[in-house]
Design an enzyme around this catalytic site. Structure first.
Site, PDB file in Angstrom:
ATOM      1  N   GLU A  49      -7.462  -2.737   2.775  1.00  0.00           N
ATOM      2  CA  GLU A  49      -8.302  -1.851   3.582  1.00  0.00           C
ATOM      3  C   GLU A  49      -8.785  -2.531   4.865  1.00  0.00           C
ATOM      4  OE1 GLU A  49     -11.224   0.607   2.004  1.00  0.00           O
ATOM      5  OE2 GLU A  49      -9.982   1.391   0.376  1.00  0.00           O
ATOM      6  N   CYS A  52      -1.900  -1.724 -10.075  1.00  0.00           N
ATOM      7  CA  CYS A  52      -2.282  -0.359  -9.685  1.00  0.00           C
ATOM      8  C   CYS A  52      -3.188   0.263 -10.743  1.00  0.00           C
ATOM      9  CB  CYS A  52      -1.041   0.505  -9.487  1.00  0.00           C
ATOM     10  SG  CYS A  52      -1.453   2.193  -8.965  1.00  0.00           S
ATOM     11  N   MET A 111       0.858  -1.190   0.000  1.00  0.00           N
ATOM     12  CA  MET A 111       0.000   0.000   0.000  1.00  0.00           C
ATOM     13  C   MET A 111       0.890   1.235   0.000  1.00  0.00           C
ATOM     14  SD  MET A 111      -2.842  -1.285   2.793  1.00  0.00           S
ATOM     15  CE  MET A 111      -1.623  -1.979   3.921  1.00  0.00           C
ATOM     16  N   VAL A 112       0.709   2.099  -0.961  1.00  0.00           N
ATOM     17  CA  VAL A 112       1.550   3.289  -1.086  1.00  0.00           C
ATOM     18  C   VAL A 112       1.433   4.148   0.170  1.00  0.00           C
ATOM     19  CG1 VAL A 112       1.970   5.390  -2.418  1.00  0.00           C
ATOM     20  CG2 VAL A 112       1.356   3.275  -3.590  1.00  0.00           C
TER      21      VAL A 112
END
Length: 472
Positions: A221, A96, A12-13
């Protein structure tokens, strides 16, 4: 190499940094990915390498997969060679879906370029001493997705993570991930497969493994809202925040990462305590964030003490807001209803359009615009009142108001340079500078001429002095 890991924290960036990975590992995660790293930047920038991978050694942070985005085989492999001693595998990001990936030509926007992907993976397999893995998104068509996966396996991919959404499924349009696609890929390839999508709690993990037959399950998430997801627990939000902040003290990271994590962890609680939301957004130090967490804890404990027997969670939540739990992102229709829109396709952007149209009511303005309004009460955000700019004769961008060529600065600069002309409106003085240069050159020639004459006279004088009186 990956120790038969089943519970995986996604790349996750700016969110799967070392401190968060360590927190997740303490609470059930068996394998973690770094944030997506840009191969070109990693290759040329030593600071970028140090900040993202070469920092303080941490034996707890293994097994670890380093993920790169790239579109050039040589660049990808050279970056991977610099990273391979610090990880257990190298992952190529083919999933992405964001606009930055489209502009940079990487991620899910390479999924049609099979020749390029084959060359990248083949070269990596040949040069690297660690396994090469890939994370992909699916095509709408299951058969094409299966062929895509088989192509990657044949090229040398040794582990495949399948996110069961297409590249168009993102943000409010994300929808439900297709486990059917994942199951088809799992049956069609002979390498390990991880599933990604629809993971909000431990029962989802178990159901996904049962339905798709994958070797492991990845969460993004779900993990951000509850880092104890893989333990099957739903801890108190401030407990997870306190533990995370303690790890950050030992393994520092940018404050923006910390703030973003706490906005996720406290998502439901901050809907109740809006003032704390504002404080978290404004705080400038780690100690300030610790203080906000302490205040949140006190308020929640007070609410728990005053809780009536038999009281149930509000807003349809499965648990009370102070307990870590998933956040279900609203779809387009729900988002439109929240913003007072009809649910049409245009309604997805209804809130922003409303903010731009309604200038009088500050409650309808975004927070950024409200801040601008405070600084300048007379400022208007009504698009109809914005000045209309004349266009550049060359390219259509707004032209300079005082430009002698009726062009934007870029076009004006090119023309002024070509014609050796001036444009005072853009501060371009090519003609003036050229004339000054000529004048200076003439003056230099004038200065040099007398010097040469004097030098000649002196040489003649010296010759005369050396001669004897009787010499001819």
């Amino acid at each position: 190499t990956l120790r038969s890991a089943h519970y995986v924290v996604a790349p996750m960036v700016d969110q799967s940094e070392l401190a968060w990975r360590l927190l997740s590992r303490r609470h059930g995660a068996q394998l973690c990915y770094t944030p997506m790293l840009h191969a070109q930047v990693f290759l040329r920038d030593a600071n970028y390498r140090r900040e993202n991978l070469y920092g303080e050694a941490c034996p707890e942070d293994r097994p670890l997969i380093v993920q790169f985005c790239a579109n050039d085989p040589e660049v990808f492999v050279q970056a991977a060679l610099l990273a391979q001693d610090y990880c257990d595998a190298i992952d190529l990001n083919l999933g992405c879906p964001q606009m930055i990936a489209k502009r940079g030509h990487y991620g899910a926007f390479l999924q049609e370029e099979w020749d390029l992907l084959q060359r990248m993976i083949l070269l990596a397999n040949e040069k690297l001493s660690v396994p090469i893995t890939c994370k992909i998104r699916v095509f709408p068509d299951i058969d094409k997705t299966v062929k895509y996966a088989q192509m990657l396996e044949k090229a040398g991919c040794q582990l495949l993570t399948v996110h069961g959404r297409t590249k168009e499924q993102k943000g409010p349009l994300a929808g439900v991930a297709s486990w059917e696609h994942i199951q088809a890929v799992r049956k069609a390839v002979n390498i390990p497969v991880f599933a990604n999508g629809n993971i909000q709690c431990l029962s989802d993990v178990e159901e996904c493994i049962r339905k798709t037959g994958v070797h492991g399950v990845m969460s993004a998430e779900g993990n951000l809202h509850n880092p104890a997801l893989f333990e099957g627990r739903n801890p108190l939000v401030w407990e997870m925040a306190e533990e995370y902040l303690e790890i950050v003290r030992k393994y520092p990271c940018p404050l923006s990462y910390v703030r973003a994590h706490l906005f996720k962890l406290w998502h439901h609680t901050l809907q109740v305590y809006q003032q704390l939301r504002e404080e978290l957004a404004k705080v400038k130090t780690l100690e300030g964030i610790v203080d906000v967490n302490r205040e949140l804890k006190l308020r929640c404990q007070e609410e728990i003490a005053n809780q009536k027997e038999g009281e149930k969670p509000k807003e349809g939540l499965p648990f009370f807001h102070w307990i870590c739990q998933p956040y279900i992102r609203p779809g387009p229709k729900e988002r439109c209803r929240e913003n007072g829109d009809s649910g049409t396709e245009k309604g997805v952007r209804g809130k922003r359009a409303l903010e731009e149209e309604e200038d009088g009511n500050s409650e309808l303005l975004s927070k950024n615009k409200q801040k601008k309004k405070l600084r300048n009460p007379n400022k208007s955000f009504d698009p109809s009142l914005k000045p209309k700019y004349a266009k550049c004769d060359q390219c259509g961008n707004p032209k300079g108001i005082k430009c002698v060529f009726n062009m934007c600065r870029g076009c004006c600069k090119k023309r002024a340079f070509k014609e050796v002309a001036d444009c005072p409106g853009h501060g371009l003085l090519f003609k003036t500078k050229y004339e000054k240069s000529l004048s200076w050159q003439h003056s230099q020639r004038g200065i040099q001429s007398p010097e040469i004459s004097q030098r000649g006279d002196a040489e003649v004088g010296e010759t005369a002095v050396l001669k004897e009186p009787g010499d001819s």
